[in-house]
Design an enzyme around this catalytic site. Sequence first.
Site, PDB file in Angstrom:
ATOM      1  N   ASP A 199       0.844  -1.200   0.000  1.00 47.81           N
ATOM      2  CA  ASP A 199       0.000   0.000   0.000  1.00 47.81           C
ATOM      3  C   ASP A 199       0.876   1.245   0.000  1.00 47.81           C
ATOM      4  OD1 ASP A 199      -3.271   0.018   0.994  1.00 47.81           O
ATOM      5  OD2 ASP A 199      -2.237   1.933   0.826  1.00 47.81           O
ATOM      6  N   ASP A 205       3.947   1.943  -4.545  1.00 46.91           N
ATOM      7  CA  ASP A 205       2.930   2.574  -5.394  1.00 46.91           C
ATOM      8  C   ASP A 205       2.815   1.701  -6.641  1.00 46.91           C
ATOM      9  OD1 ASP A 205       1.522   4.002  -7.267  1.00 46.91           O
ATOM     10  OD2 ASP A 205       2.657   5.863  -7.023  1.00 46.91           O
ATOM     11  N   ILE A 206       1.679   1.041  -6.792  1.00 52.57           N
ATOM     12  CA  ILE A 206       1.559   0.049  -7.869  1.00 52.57           C
ATOM     13  C   ILE A 206       1.576   0.684  -9.263  1.00 52.57           C
ATOM     14  CG2 ILE A 206       0.374  -1.714  -6.496  1.00 52.57           C
ATOM     15  CD1 ILE A 206      -2.196  -0.737  -8.246  1.00 52.57           C
ATOM     16  N   ASN A 215      -6.009  -5.415  -5.572  1.00 58.02           N
ATOM     17  CA  ASN A 215      -7.187  -4.775  -4.994  1.00 58.02           C
ATOM     18  C   ASN A 215      -7.096  -3.249  -4.975  1.00 58.02           C
ATOM     19  OD1 ASN A 215      -9.499  -4.581  -2.792  1.00 58.02           O
ATOM     20  ND2 ASN A 215      -7.706  -3.550  -1.944  1.00 58.02           N
ATOM     21  N   TYR A 245     -13.569   5.364 -14.258  1.00 58.93           N
ATOM     22  CA  TYR A 245     -13.505   4.181 -13.377  1.00 58.93           C
ATOM     23  C   TYR A 245     -14.077   2.935 -14.080  1.00 58.93           C
ATOM     24  CZ  TYR A 245     -14.403   1.426  -9.110  1.00 58.93           C
ATOM     25  OH  TYR A 245     -14.438   0.449  -8.149  1.00 58.93           O
ATOM     26  N   LYS A 275     -12.121  -0.571 -14.995  1.00 57.85           N
ATOM     27  CA  LYS A 275     -12.506  -1.891 -14.491  1.00 57.85           C
ATOM     28  C   LYS A 275     -12.877  -2.850 -15.624  1.00 57.85           C
ATOM     29  CE  LYS A 275     -11.882  -1.085 -10.089  1.00 57.85           C
ATOM     30  NZ  LYS A 275     -10.848  -1.802  -9.322  1.00 57.85           N
TER      31      LYS A 275
HETATM   32  P1  NAD Z   1     -10.324   1.978  -0.128  1.00 61.06           P
HETATM   33  O1  NAD Z   1     -10.141   3.370  -0.631  1.00 61.06           O
HETATM   34  O2  NAD Z   1     -10.968   1.774   1.185  1.00 61.06           O
HETATM   35  O3  NAD Z   1      -8.899   1.227  -0.126  1.00 61.06           O
HETATM   36  C1  NAD Z   1      -8.065   1.262  -1.249  1.00 61.06           C
HETATM   37  C2  NAD Z   1      -6.629   1.051  -0.790  1.00 61.06           C
HETATM   38  O4  NAD Z   1      -5.778   1.148  -1.942  1.00 61.06           O
HETATM   39  C3  NAD Z   1      -6.162   2.121   0.198  1.00 61.06           C
HETATM   40  O5  NAD Z   1      -5.537   1.497   1.306  1.00 61.06           O
HETATM   41  C4  NAD Z   1      -5.173   2.948  -0.608  1.00 61.06           C
HETATM   42  O6  NAD Z   1      -4.145   3.524   0.180  1.00 61.06           O
HETATM   43  C5  NAD Z   1      -4.631   1.895  -1.579  1.00 61.06           C
HETATM   44  N1  NAD Z   1      -4.032   2.491  -2.774  1.00 61.06           N
HETATM   45  C6  NAD Z   1      -4.516   3.533  -3.512  1.00 61.06           C
HETATM   46  N2  NAD Z   1      -3.660   3.835  -4.501  1.00 61.06           N
HETATM   47  C7  NAD Z   1      -2.604   2.962  -4.404  1.00 61.06           C
HETATM   48  C8  NAD Z   1      -1.412   2.779  -5.139  1.00 61.06           C
HETATM   49  N3  NAD Z   1      -1.101   3.561  -6.180  1.00 61.06           N
HETATM   50  N4  NAD Z   1      -0.582   1.788  -4.761  1.00 61.06           N
HETATM   51  C9  NAD Z   1      -0.872   0.995  -3.693  1.00 61.06           C
HETATM   52  N5  NAD Z   1      -1.992   1.133  -2.955  1.00 61.06           N
HETATM   53  C10 NAD Z   1      -2.841   2.107  -3.302  1.00 61.06           C
HETATM   54  O7  NAD Z   1     -11.097   1.179  -1.280  1.00 61.06           O
HETATM   55  P2  NAD Z   1     -12.097  -0.090  -1.195  1.00 61.06           P
HETATM   56  O8  NAD Z   1     -13.481   0.410  -1.191  1.00 61.06           O
HETATM   57  O9  NAD Z   1     -11.651  -1.051  -0.155  1.00 61.06           O
HETATM   58  O10 NAD Z   1     -11.849  -0.692  -2.653  1.00 61.06           O
HETATM   59  C11 NAD Z   1     -10.913  -1.725  -2.905  1.00 61.06           C
HETATM   60  C12 NAD Z   1     -11.073  -2.189  -4.343  1.00 61.06           C
HETATM   61  O11 NAD Z   1     -12.411  -2.621  -4.559  1.00 61.06           O
HETATM   62  C13 NAD Z   1     -10.822  -1.082  -5.382  1.00 61.06           C
HETATM   63  O12 NAD Z   1     -10.167  -1.640  -6.503  1.00 61.06           O
HETATM   64  C14 NAD Z   1     -12.205  -0.616  -5.751  1.00 61.06           C
HETATM   65  O13 NAD Z   1     -12.251  -0.072  -7.045  1.00 61.06           O
HETATM   66  C15 NAD Z   1     -12.966  -1.929  -5.671  1.00 61.06           C
HETATM   67  N6  NAD Z   1     -14.398  -1.764  -5.465  1.00 61.06           N
HETATM   68  C16 NAD Z   1     -14.909  -1.169  -4.341  1.00 61.06           C
HETATM   69  C17 NAD Z   1     -16.286  -1.057  -4.190  1.00 61.06           C
HETATM   70  C18 NAD Z   1     -16.912  -0.431  -2.965  1.00 61.06           C
HETATM   71  O14 NAD Z   1     -18.153  -0.299  -2.956  1.00 61.06           O
HETATM   72  N7  NAD Z   1     -16.177  -0.070  -1.944  1.00 61.06           N
HETATM   73  C19 NAD Z   1     -17.127  -1.521  -5.190  1.00 61.06           C
HETATM   74  C20 NAD Z   1     -16.588  -2.115  -6.321  1.00 61.06           C
HETATM   75  C21 NAD Z   1     -15.216  -2.241  -6.438  1.00 61.06           C
END
Ligand code: NAD
Length: 244
Positions: free
Chosen positions: A34, A57-58, A84, A148, A152
């Site tokens: 992360d 940073d991915i 993720n 977005y 995806k």
């Molecule tokens: P979140 O914002 O709570 O967590 C995302 C994490 O990714 C954070 O810890 C952030 O620091 C990290 N991150 C961001 N940019 C980064 C980078 N460049 N390198 C490394 N880490 C990085 O998000 P979430 O809601 O837990 O979502 C997780 C995944 O699920 C995402 O891919 C999101 O698109 C997907 N998603 C979420 C939902 C939802 O309703 N929450 C729905 C569909 C899909």
Amino acid sequence: MGKRIAIVTGGANGIGRAIAQRLVEEGVTTVIVDVDRDEAMRSATALGERCHYAHCDISNEQEVHDLFARLLAAHGSIDVVVNNAGIIRDNMIWKMPADDFDKVMDINLKGTWLVCRQAAIVMRAQKSGRIVNIASRAWLGNRGQSNYSASKAGVIALTRVLALELGRSGVLVNAVAPGLIDTPLTQRLPEDVRQKLIMAQPTETMGRPEDVANAVAFLCDERTGFITGQTIYVDGGKSIGAGL
Ligand code: NAD
């Protein structure tokens, strides 16, 4: 069963943290990757000695390359990679700065691709591995998410291609597409928007991060085989579409 090693990107918060927790519970040594150092350290510490943190940073090619080199040297194998990490920058397209398109693509699609490429190199050599990419139901189309949703859709296409390219090397690649899940990402939405979204789900509820984590754990389980290139929806039925 030997010791298994997993990487969960974006594992500091929300869905990623729940995935890391679930994998640790399954006995898998799990590395949270992360950019949020403080939160990642907190999560890794809370999840116990089988959970570690690596900063990366991915979306940065060199950082991703170095991450895999470091983890391989430390652990000897990388058995599970869960992509993720992801961000949103929502707006109607006519109000969206191109920079918000680039940022979302850089992390959600290019970042996932960069991690998949390093995972493919390692897993082909091992002749085994599991990759799970977290997509989103939004790839089917959501107003205000042209960047977005496109990112995806790209993740799902990437998953299908890697299933073809890595199948003969014993590597299974699948996607999980969450719907509306209760995480810091969705907690940042204005309350009226959140309520409207909840009522648009067939279940009229939000999903929990654990719901997504359970689907990921199933795909990563050594007992699960012969499933590759697929997308599992964890979305309370929203992707069915009928009647909405
Ligand atoms: P979140 O914002 O709570 O967590 C995302 C994490 O990714 C954070 O810890 C952030 O620091 C990290 N991150 C961001 N940019 C980064 C980078 N460049 N390198 C490394 N880490 C990085 O998000 P979430 O809601 O837990 O979502 C997780 C995944 O699920 C995402 O891919 C999101 O698109 C997907 N998603 C979420 C939902 C939802 O309703 N929450 C729905 C569909 C899909």
